[in-house]
Design a protein around this motif. Sequence first.
Motif, PDB file in Angstrom:
ATOM      1  N   THR A  27       1.111  -1.097   0.026  1.00 34.98           N
ATOM      2  CA  THR A  27       0.171  -0.053  -0.250  1.00 34.98           C
ATOM      3  C   THR A  27       0.794   1.008  -0.563  1.00 34.98           C
ATOM      4  N   GLY A  28       2.402   1.337   0.618  1.00 35.58           N
ATOM      5  CA  GLY A  28       3.002   2.416   0.775  1.00 35.58           C
ATOM      6  C   GLY A  28       1.938   3.499   1.536  1.00 35.58           C
ATOM      7  N   THR A  29       1.129   3.375   2.169  1.00 32.32           N
ATOM      8  CA  THR A  29       0.408   3.911   3.298  1.00 32.32           C
ATOM      9  C   THR A  29      -0.268   3.621   4.810  1.00 32.32           C
ATOM     10  N   LEU A  30      -0.108   4.308   5.048  1.00 30.08           N
ATOM     11  CA  LEU A  30      -0.186   3.971   6.906  1.00 30.08           C
ATOM     12  C   LEU A  30      -1.310   3.516   6.971  1.00 30.08           C
ATOM     13  N   PRO A  31      -2.272   2.534   8.087  1.00 26.86           N
ATOM     14  CA  PRO A  31      -4.074   1.997   8.157  1.00 26.86           C
ATOM     15  C   PRO A  31      -4.261   3.409   7.837  1.00 26.86           C
ATOM     16  N   THR A  32      -6.334   3.551   8.275  1.00 32.54           N
ATOM     17  CA  THR A  32      -6.164   4.398   8.943  1.00 32.54           C
ATOM     18  C   THR A  32      -6.585   3.730  10.516  1.00 32.54           C
ATOM     19  N   SER A  33      -7.101   4.551  11.578  1.00 30.47           N
ATOM     20  CA  SER A  33      -7.077   4.216  12.701  1.00 30.47           C
ATOM     21  C   SER A  33      -7.932   3.559  12.365  1.00 30.47           C
ATOM     22  N   GLY A  34      -8.103   2.748  13.822  1.00 33.80           N
ATOM     23  CA  GLY A  34      -9.153   1.519  14.184  1.00 33.80           C
ATOM     24  C   GLY A  34      -8.571   0.002  12.968  1.00 33.80           C
ATOM     25  N   THR A  35      -7.855   0.234  12.196  1.00 35.65           N
ATOM     26  CA  THR A  35      -7.455  -1.076  11.908  1.00 35.65           C
ATOM     27  C   THR A  35      -6.641  -2.496  12.450  1.00 35.65           C
ATOM     28  N   LYS A  36      -6.780  -3.860  12.610  1.00 35.86           N
ATOM     29  CA  LYS A  36      -6.363  -3.905  13.377  1.00 35.86           C
ATOM     30  C   LYS A  36      -4.956  -4.884  12.918  1.00 35.86           C
ATOM     31  N   LEU A  37      -4.541  -5.234  13.339  1.00 32.96           N
ATOM     32  CA  LEU A  37      -3.324  -5.725  12.787  1.00 32.96           C
ATOM     33  C   LEU A  37      -2.401  -7.107  13.778  1.00 32.96           C
ATOM     34  N   GLU A  38      -1.736  -7.276  13.310  1.00 30.37           N
ATOM     35  CA  GLU A  38      -1.581  -8.533  13.266  1.00 30.37           C
ATOM     36  C   GLU A  38      -0.422  -8.259  13.886  1.00 30.37           C
ATOM     37  N   GLN A  39       1.209  -7.352  13.433  1.00 26.64           N
ATOM     38  CA  GLN A  39       2.378  -7.483  13.794  1.00 26.64           C
ATOM     39  C   GLN A  39       2.737  -5.626  13.395  1.00 26.64           C
ATOM     40  N   LEU A  40       3.483  -5.573  14.146  1.00 22.68           N
ATOM     41  CA  LEU A  40       3.947  -3.945  13.835  1.00 22.68           C
ATOM     42  C   LEU A  40       5.313  -3.565  14.444  1.00 22.68           C
ATOM     43  N   ILE A  41       6.254  -3.628  13.528  1.00 22.55           N
ATOM     44  CA  ILE A  41       7.635  -3.077  13.392  1.00 22.55           C
ATOM     45  C   ILE A  41       7.725  -1.535  13.143  1.00 22.55           C
TER      46      ILE A  41
END
Length: 286
Positions: free
Chosen positions: A218-232
Amino acid sequence: MCRLFGFRSSVPSAVHHSLVTQKNSLLIQSREHKDGWGIAAYSAAPMPLVAHGVAPAHSDPDFQRVSNGVSAHTVVAHIRLASVGAVELRNSHPFNHGRWTFVHNGTVRDFSRHHASIEALICPTLRAGIQGTTDSERCFYLFLTRLAARHPIGQPVPVEGVARALAETMSLVSAITDTTETPQRSAMNFLVTDGEVMVASRRNRTLFVSLGDAFSATGTLPTSGTKLEQLIVSSEALCGGPHWTPVAEEDVIGVDASLVFHHWRVPELAGDAVPPPTPGPTRHAA
């Protein structure tokens, strides 16, 4: 200047690849950022296990030994290029207070001139816990002061409360240090976690995030409220590829305890930050 790394995952995972074997791992970056290292890992216990060294990570076998042994749902790592404070263990990041772990990439401008004014904003009960001589550790304890003004810091804190305290710290420090006499702004890339919530800020240094395969193109950050499995979170992209997304200047990003992503601007969080009333000592339980 330094380099920071933060990892938050829904399942315990190894981070050896990011710290040691990636093309631009922290070990590789430590050839420039050579003044010590630190790793904090949260597993089953609420308190992190923290290891530090003062040798360059690339030449210290303890860095690889610790990196090889880490498998956790939350990891924070740091390599240091000293700008304020001697190269010694008490000045090595991450800094830790109870459940909280903090790292900094950047420098508070003219800290020797402004350190007394910054320390005056820190709750005396917390200020007594400062051990080293860095600008970074004082920013950490100012963050804890702002956090404790609204939340008992020995208990789980909402992610927005953490983000607000981090942004207020940035605002208060910059109000002291960023004057017309010093054209360079204080650089305050901060990352903080209690093992569940993780929040990072960008100011006057680069910062990147990687969010896993679902967001790799995507090259962009997800919107607030998006569920992730991982963040680095990393000062630099650890390898090539489109999954490393830059964080914008004066942004704050983070995940809550359920790994739901959140994204703010510093001004909307900090407002007109003013020093709070000094919280009582019961607010600072570890």
